[in-house]
Design an enzyme around this catalytic site. Structure first.
Site: not given
Length: 324
Positions: A68, A72-73, A78, A82, A100, A199-200, A244
């Site tokens: 994740r 999210h980065d 890109g 960050s 976040n 999300h498994t 899951d």
């Protein structure tokens, strides 16, 4: 009539300018490569893999957390690390953005890997590349597919709280919003469904799925009842439930099978199978694990290529939490 122009016809005083311009363009748009550290830091990949395996063996959830982090980065300007920058007195990073805050985790694992690599190959391996490799190794550690990680990203010297708030897909999005959020990053609806299969593994906080289990009708009643015991209508916001419910620490296709039974934990999960255009893809992945594995791996390679900093852009941070 077409105009033909050869390099030799360009006045000499301009040729050097053109050569230098093309050289600089080449440096700043350098391509990523799988063997980027083969000579400069040959132990990089094995060091990251060992550290990830150790972290995941101690806590299986960490595999989902590291995956994740990379996601999210990459969705915010890109894949440039960050997301790892801490706030300072003069700088607000992405860690406190809505998607976040009190949610993204695994920073200590990345810190540990970076420290180890700085000891063996100082100033060579970027934090952005560590995130990309750690994401792949986390999936593999939990039984998922592998893929070749392209390397050579450099680290940003800034971050964007506002972009994190707007670009990272929210768990409250409807299908059209999900398709749009991924389309904005160059992904097809099929690739969005494949990547949602992440999300498994992993868990979500009560505050993220409370509205779904108390207010929505496209949810299995016994599933909702079981969740309410863990997530009351008020309080216990940080109580966790697996994304899951079938096999939360195994990277398989149970996530899609759960959607067929209306057992998606998040609103955005169940939107993938709720009478819309992605129902057929969910059906396909639920019955064909190998297809999902292949498409997920390809999607992760594509995500890792989102606007990387290369050449002379950015820097190689010595400490992933702050700029040099």
């Amino acid at each position: 009539m077409a105009l033909k122009l050869s390099f030799s016809s360009i006045p000499p005083k301009f040729r050097l300018f053109i050569i230098l311009f093309l050289f600089l363009i080449g440096r700043t748009s350098a391509q990523l490569s799988s063997n980027f550290y083969a000579t400069s830091c040959p132990s990089a990949l094995s060091s990251i893999k060992s550290a990830v395996n150790s972290a995941v063996s101690k806590e299986a959830r960490m595999g989902a957390s590291l995956l994740r982090l990379h996601f999210h980065d990459c969705f915010v300007n890109g894949c440039d690390a960050s997301i790892l920058l801490d706030d300072t007195a003069n700088f607000t990073g992405e860690k406190t953005a809505r998607p976040n805050s009190n949610s993204v985790r695994g920073f200590e694992v990345i810190d540990s890997i970076k420290s180890q690599l700085e000891n063996s190959c100082p100033g060579i391996v970027s934090c952005a590349d560590i995130l990309a490799v750690a994401a792949r190794d986390s999936v593999v550690a939990l039984g998922g597919p592998s893929w070749t990680v392209q390397l050579g990203r450099r680290d940003s010297t800034t971050a964007s709280l506002s972009t994190a708030n707007t670009n990272i897909p929210a768990p409250t999005l409807n299908l059209s919003g999900l398709i749009s959020a991924f389309s904005n990053k160059g992904f097809t609806a099929k690739e969005m469904v494949a990547l949602s299969g992440s999300h498994t593994i992993g868990q979500a906080r009560c505050t993220i799925f409370r509205s779904r289990i108390y207010n929505e009708t496209n949810i299995d009643s016994s599933f909702a009842t079981s969740l309410k015991a863990r997530c009351p209508s008020t309080g216990s916001d940080n109580n966790l439930s697996p994304l899951d419910v079938t096999s939360p620490t195994s990277f398989d296709n149970a996530y899609f099978k759960n959607l067929l039974s209306q057992k998606g934990l998040l609103h955005s999960d169940q939107q993938l199978f709720s009478g819309g255009s992605t129902d057929a893809q969910v059906n396909a992945y639920s019955s064909n694990l190998q297809s999902f594995r292949a498409d997920f791996a390809n999607g992760m390679v594509k995500m890792g290529n989102l606007s990387p900093l290369t050449g002379s852009n950015g820097q190689i941070r010595t400490n992933c939490r702050r700029v040099n």
